[in-house]
Scaffold this motif. Sequence first.
Motif, PDB file in Angstrom:
ATOM      1  N   ILE A 137      44.897 -62.297  57.802  1.00  0.00           N
ATOM      2  CA  ILE A 137      43.590 -61.881  58.320  1.00  0.00           C
ATOM      3  C   ILE A 137      43.299 -60.429  57.945  1.00  0.00           C
ATOM      4  O   ILE A 137      42.194 -60.071  57.540  1.00  0.00           O
ATOM      5  N   GLY A 160      40.396 -59.196  55.551  1.00  0.00           N
ATOM      6  CA  GLY A 160      39.432 -58.193  55.991  1.00  0.00           C
ATOM      7  C   GLY A 160      39.269 -57.111  54.947  1.00  0.00           C
ATOM      8  O   GLY A 160      38.159 -56.669  54.650  1.00  0.00           O
ATOM      9  N   PRO A 220      33.381 -67.076  52.435  1.00  0.00           N
ATOM     10  CA  PRO A 220      33.380 -66.724  53.859  1.00  0.00           C
ATOM     11  C   PRO A 220      34.716 -66.129  54.292  1.00  0.00           C
ATOM     12  O   PRO A 220      35.735 -66.288  53.612  1.00  0.00           O
ATOM     13  N   SER A 221      34.721 -65.476  55.443  1.00  0.00           N
ATOM     14  CA  SER A 221      35.954 -64.910  55.963  1.00  0.00           C
ATOM     15  C   SER A 221      36.927 -65.983  56.440  1.00  0.00           C
ATOM     16  O   SER A 221      38.132 -65.872  56.235  1.00  0.00           O
ATOM     17  N   PHE A 222      36.396 -67.037  57.081  1.00  0.00           N
ATOM     18  CA  PHE A 222      37.298 -67.971  57.750  1.00  0.00           C
ATOM     19  C   PHE A 222      37.040 -69.447  57.452  1.00  0.00           C
ATOM     20  O   PHE A 222      37.606 -70.308  58.120  1.00  0.00           O
ATOM     21  N   SER A 223      36.211 -69.771  56.486  1.00  0.00           N
ATOM     22  CA  SER A 223      35.991 -71.177  56.151  1.00  0.00           C
ATOM     23  C   SER A 223      36.105 -71.367  54.644  1.00  0.00           C
ATOM     24  O   SER A 223      36.499 -70.456  53.923  1.00  0.00           O
ATOM     25  N   LEU A 265      34.517 -57.461  59.398  1.00  0.00           N
ATOM     26  CA  LEU A 265      35.627 -58.358  59.090  1.00  0.00           C
ATOM     27  C   LEU A 265      35.204 -59.821  59.096  1.00  0.00           C
ATOM     28  O   LEU A 265      35.744 -60.630  58.355  1.00  0.00           O
ATOM     29  N   ASP A 266      34.273 -60.191  59.961  1.00  0.00           N
ATOM     30  CA  ASP A 266      33.891 -61.588  60.116  1.00  0.00           C
ATOM     31  C   ASP A 266      32.497 -61.805  59.546  1.00  0.00           C
ATOM     32  O   ASP A 266      31.506 -61.368  60.128  1.00  0.00           O
ATOM     33  N   GLY A 267      32.421 -62.441  58.402  1.00  0.00           N
ATOM     34  CA  GLY A 267      31.131 -62.682  57.781  1.00  0.00           C
ATOM     35  C   GLY A 267      31.298 -63.436  56.482  1.00  0.00           C
ATOM     36  O   GLY A 267      32.300 -64.095  56.252  1.00  0.00           O
ATOM     37  N   SER A 320      26.849 -60.666  54.398  1.00  0.00           N
ATOM     38  CA  SER A 320      26.209 -61.080  55.658  1.00  0.00           C
ATOM     39  C   SER A 320      24.925 -60.307  55.946  1.00  0.00           C
ATOM     40  O   SER A 320      24.880 -59.463  56.851  1.00  0.00           O
TER      41      SER A 320
END
Length: 211
Positions: A7, A11, A66-69, A142-144, A163
């Motif tokens: 993670i 990031g 994407p960050s998480f997908s 970090l999340d985007g 984003s």
Amino acid sequence: MKNRLLIILFGLLFCIPNVNAQNDNLEPVESIFDDYDFQFEYYSLIRKVLMNGMSDYPEVRFLIIPSFSVEEVVAIEKENEKYFIVHHKMSKSIWYTDKNKEKIKVKKKKVEISESDMKLYKELFKKAITHRKYPDKEIMGLDGVNYYFSVADRPLKTGTVWSPKSGSKMDRLKEVGYSLISLANDTKEDEKVELKTELIERIKKLTTEIK
């Protein structure tokens, strides 16, 4: 511990150098010589796995990281004097898969689009990329999602945005990119894509507004 490290590294992948910008434009894409080793390896896998079989010189390309997908990409390519929307989407995230990344399955779709409709997208992407700017102020995140827009303009030229703010021009540009994916998914492979009047007008309006 390993997941936490992933993670943090991911990031960094987005925060350096890709950041949220104050100006409402795409940003220039940095040279591969400015990338960290893990970034270079990851982007190489994006090209080798996700983009496998796609043209190196599409009319337009819209890449989503994407960050998480899962990662996905859509392009308009010329083949035998016809134009096609080509959509590839990972079945699992390249980044978060520990082993055998090159064996991850890729979902693929290809449908025909008219030359006139292709030109609408190409004109918009070219306009947005021509007006790339570095941000006036950088904000870390970090999340985007990192979006990459490319256009065939001797050579292939690319701009990116992280984003974008809801309702901004770059957010609307992102939505136009996603419309290519919707067109690919909603059209049978033996049929030709048909753009609705609302989408055509939306593309034309945004093309005139970007500067």
